[in-house]
Design a protein around this motif. Structure first.
Motif, short mmCIF file in Angstrom:
data_model
loop_
_atom_site.label_atom_id
_atom_site.label_comp_id
_atom_site.label_asym_id
_atom_site.label_seq_id
_atom_site.Cartn_x
_atom_site.Cartn_y
_atom_site.Cartn_z
N LYS A 51 47.19 -70.76 59.13
CA LYS A 51 46.14 -71.63 58.59
C LYS A 51 44.76 -70.97 58.61
O LYS A 51 43.85 -71.45 57.93
CB LYS A 51 46.09 -72.94 59.38
N TYR A 52 44.60 -69.92 59.40
CA TYR A 52 43.26 -69.43 59.67
C TYR A 52 43.03 -67.97 59.27
O TYR A 52 41.88 -67.56 59.11
CB TYR A 52 42.96 -69.58 61.17
N ILE A 53 44.07 -67.18 59.14
CA ILE A 53 43.90 -65.73 58.99
C ILE A 53 43.17 -65.37 57.69
O ILE A 53 42.38 -64.41 57.67
CB ILE A 53 45.27 -65.01 59.09
N SER A 54 43.38 -66.11 56.63
CA SER A 54 42.68 -65.79 55.37
C SER A 54 41.18 -65.92 55.53
O SER A 54 40.41 -65.05 55.07
CB SER A 54 43.17 -66.70 54.24
N GLU B 176 38.48 -62.86 55.12
CA GLU B 176 37.43 -62.98 54.10
C GLU B 176 36.04 -62.95 54.73
O GLU B 176 35.09 -62.42 54.14
CB GLU B 176 37.65 -64.24 53.29
N SER B 177 35.91 -63.51 55.94
CA SER B 177 34.60 -63.46 56.61
C SER B 177 34.25 -62.04 57.01
O SER B 177 33.07 -61.67 57.07
CB SER B 177 34.62 -64.36 57.85
N THR B 178 35.26 -61.23 57.27
CA THR B 178 35.04 -59.83 57.64
C THR B 178 34.69 -58.99 56.42
O THR B 178 33.83 -58.10 56.49
CB THR B 178 36.31 -59.27 58.32
N LEU B 179 35.31 -59.29 55.30
CA LEU B 179 35.06 -58.54 54.06
C LEU B 179 33.63 -58.70 53.56
O LEU B 179 33.12 -57.84 52.83
CB LEU B 179 36.03 -58.98 52.98
N GLN B 180 32.95 -59.79 53.95
CA GLN B 180 31.57 -59.99 53.49
C GLN B 180 30.58 -59.05 54.17
O GLN B 180 29.44 -58.93 53.73
CB GLN B 180 31.16 -61.45 53.76
N ALA C 133 46.91 -57.83 52.55
CA ALA C 133 46.93 -56.36 52.49
C ALA C 133 47.13 -55.87 51.05
O ALA C 133 46.61 -54.83 50.67
CB ALA C 133 48.03 -55.81 53.40
N GLY C 134 47.90 -56.62 50.27
CA GLY C 134 48.09 -56.26 48.87
C GLY C 134 46.89 -56.57 48.01
O GLY C 134 46.65 -55.90 47.00
N GLN C 135 46.12 -57.56 48.41
CA GLN C 135 44.97 -58.00 47.62
C GLN C 135 43.71 -57.17 47.87
O GLN C 135 42.92 -56.94 46.95
CB GLN C 135 44.69 -59.48 47.92
N TYR C 136 43.52 -56.74 49.12
CA TYR C 136 42.29 -56.05 49.49
C TYR C 136 42.60 -54.65 50.01
O TYR C 136 43.41 -54.47 50.93
CB TYR C 136 41.55 -56.83 50.58
N GLU C 137 41.92 -53.67 49.46
CA GLU C 137 42.15 -52.28 49.85
C GLU C 137 41.79 -52.02 51.30
O GLU C 137 42.41 -51.18 51.97
CB GLU C 137 41.33 -51.36 48.93
N LYS C 138 40.80 -52.71 51.82
CA LYS C 138 40.35 -52.48 53.19
C LYS C 138 41.31 -53.04 54.24
O LYS C 138 41.23 -52.68 55.41
CB LYS C 138 38.96 -53.09 53.41
N VAL C 139 42.19 -53.93 53.83
CA VAL C 139 43.09 -54.60 54.79
C VAL C 139 44.36 -53.78 54.98
O VAL C 139 45.06 -53.46 54.01
CB VAL C 139 43.44 -56.03 54.31
N LYS C 140 44.65 -53.46 56.24
CA LYS C 140 45.85 -52.69 56.60
C LYS C 140 46.69 -53.51 57.57
O LYS C 140 46.17 -54.05 58.53
CB LYS C 140 45.45 -51.35 57.21
N LEU C 141 47.98 -53.56 57.31
CA LEU C 141 48.89 -54.39 58.12
C LEU C 141 49.82 -53.51 58.94
O LEU C 141 50.43 -52.58 58.42
CB LEU C 141 49.70 -55.30 57.20
N PHE C 142 49.90 -53.83 60.23
CA PHE C 142 50.82 -53.14 61.14
C PHE C 142 51.56 -54.16 61.99
O PHE C 142 51.09 -55.27 62.21
CB PHE C 142 50.06 -52.17 62.06
N ARG C 143 52.73 -53.74 62.50
CA ARG C 143 53.49 -54.53 63.46
C ARG C 143 53.92 -53.60 64.59
O ARG C 143 53.92 -52.38 64.44
CB ARG C 143 54.72 -55.17 62.81
N HIS C 144 54.31 -54.16 65.71
CA HIS C 144 54.82 -53.35 66.81
C HIS C 144 56.14 -52.71 66.40
O HIS C 144 56.90 -53.29 65.60
CB HIS C 144 55.00 -54.21 68.06
N GLY C 145 56.41 -51.53 66.93
CA GLY C 145 57.58 -50.75 66.53
C GLY C 145 58.89 -51.49 66.65
O GLY C 145 59.79 -51.32 65.81
N ASP C 146 59.02 -52.33 67.68
CA ASP C 146 60.27 -53.07 67.87
C ASP C 146 60.27 -54.42 67.15
O ASP C 146 61.25 -55.16 67.21
CB ASP C 146 60.54 -53.27 69.36
N GLY C 147 59.16 -54.74 66.48
CA GLY C 147 59.08 -55.99 65.74
C GLY C 147 58.98 -57.24 66.59
O GLY C 147 59.06 -58.35 66.08
#
Length: 315
Positions: A14-17, A21-25, A51-65
């Motif tokens: 509910k909140y991550i977008s 967006e507040s960071t991108l400003q 991550a697909g919409q904004y070039e600056k956004v990079k998505l990672f997860r922990h190796g074991d998921g």
């Protein structure tokens, strides 16, 4: 400035977008690193979309998921970051447009290794405000006055009177200083992993005040964030404080250069929370034990015990 903003994401669909967006400003932001921590909701799909919409956004997860918690997720973000500066944001909070205005000036001084500022409050619903206003009100979470870097560590310990607080959302660090001066970043604590980090951080790095009289970020208050559970006693605060101060005590006792009076204060804080959380009979046993163990310090006037007062202090 090239700022890498690290956002651990768990159960925050509910909140991550809004957080992103507040960071991108902020023009100072070079990249936004999302660490998706096996959320039970739809947060992963939203992170992929961002991550697909904004070039600056990079998505990672922990190796074991798997789920590793906020501390280890921030550590992974630090590992992946490539900016000259590091900032943090909880996924249900957001930045204001002035987030890095003070930092862009202060970090021109190479002696400045970190900057902290004030945090405001935003209620996501009328229900949340009705339930938690008595806890947070409209108060600014801040350090009450500007202190030199050498005073930040003892100030957080409560050795300089009323100091105040700063938040992970308002902290910006020079990446090179952090990597060169600290071997361990966030520890794997269920609660207060950021507070424990702040203690050690302010011991090793020179932290300077930014904007203290106005917010640079907002704490998002809703029905399910961790801090509301602590503040409203759904999680017993003394229990979490014991673990926090135990970590600080273990670390401080291994620091040969730390002054003895500071080590004594840290040990006293840990003991006071142990006593406050103990059953009545055990309280007496613990008090006697600590009086015996620290008799030489008491005799020399270095250890002025007031367990009743200390047990009511909440960092």
């Amino acid at each position: 400035m090239k700022v890498s903003v690290i956002i651990p994401v768990y159960n925050a669909e509910k909140y991550i977008s809004r957080a992103v967006e507040s960071t991108l400003q902020c023009n100072e932001v070079y990249e936004i690193i999302l660490i998706e921590d096996q959320s039970p909701d739809n947060a992963l799909e939203i992170c992929k979309s961002l991550a697909g919409q904004y070039e600056k956004v990079k998505l990672f997860r922990h190796g074991d998921g798997k789920n590793h918690g906020a501390g280890e997720s921030r550590n992974l973000g630090i590992e992946k970051a490539t900016g000259d500066f590091l900032a943090f944001l909880d996924a249900d909070d957001y930045y204001l447009p002035n987030r890095f205005k003070a930092e862009s000036i202060l970090f021109q001084n190479p002696e400045v290794e970190g900057v902290y500022g004030g945090l405001g409050v935003h209620y996501y619903s009328d229900t949340a405000k009705e339930q938690y206003y008595k806890v947070f009100g409209d108060r600014l979470t801040t350090v009450y006055q500007k202190h030199p870097p050498a005073s930040v560590f003892p100030g957080q310990l409560g050795m300089k009177g009323s100091f105040g607080l700063f938040s992970i959302d308002t902290l910006t660090l020079r990446r090179e200083s952090l990597l060169n001066k600290m071997d361990i970043f966030f520890k794997n604590l269920r609660i207060h992993e950021d507070s424990e980090f702040f203690f050690r951080l302010s011991y090793y790095l020179n932290l300077y005040p930014g904007f203290l009289d106005c917010p640079v970020a907002m704490r998002g208050v809703h029905d399910h964030n961790r801090i509301t559970e602590i503040e409203t006693r759904k999680i017993k605060p003394c229990t979490t404080k014991i673990l926090l101060w135990k970590e600080i005590r273990n670390w401080s006792e291994g620091e040969e250069r730390m002054p003895e009076d500071i080590k004594v204060h840290i040990r006293r804080m840990h003991q006071s929370f142990e006593i406050a959380n103990a059953p009545l009979l055990k309280k007496g046993i613990l008090i006697i034990k600590y009086l015996v163990c620290d008799y030489s310090l008491i005799r020399n006037g270095l250890y002025n015990i007031n367990f009743r007062k200390l047990s009511t202090q909440i960092f």
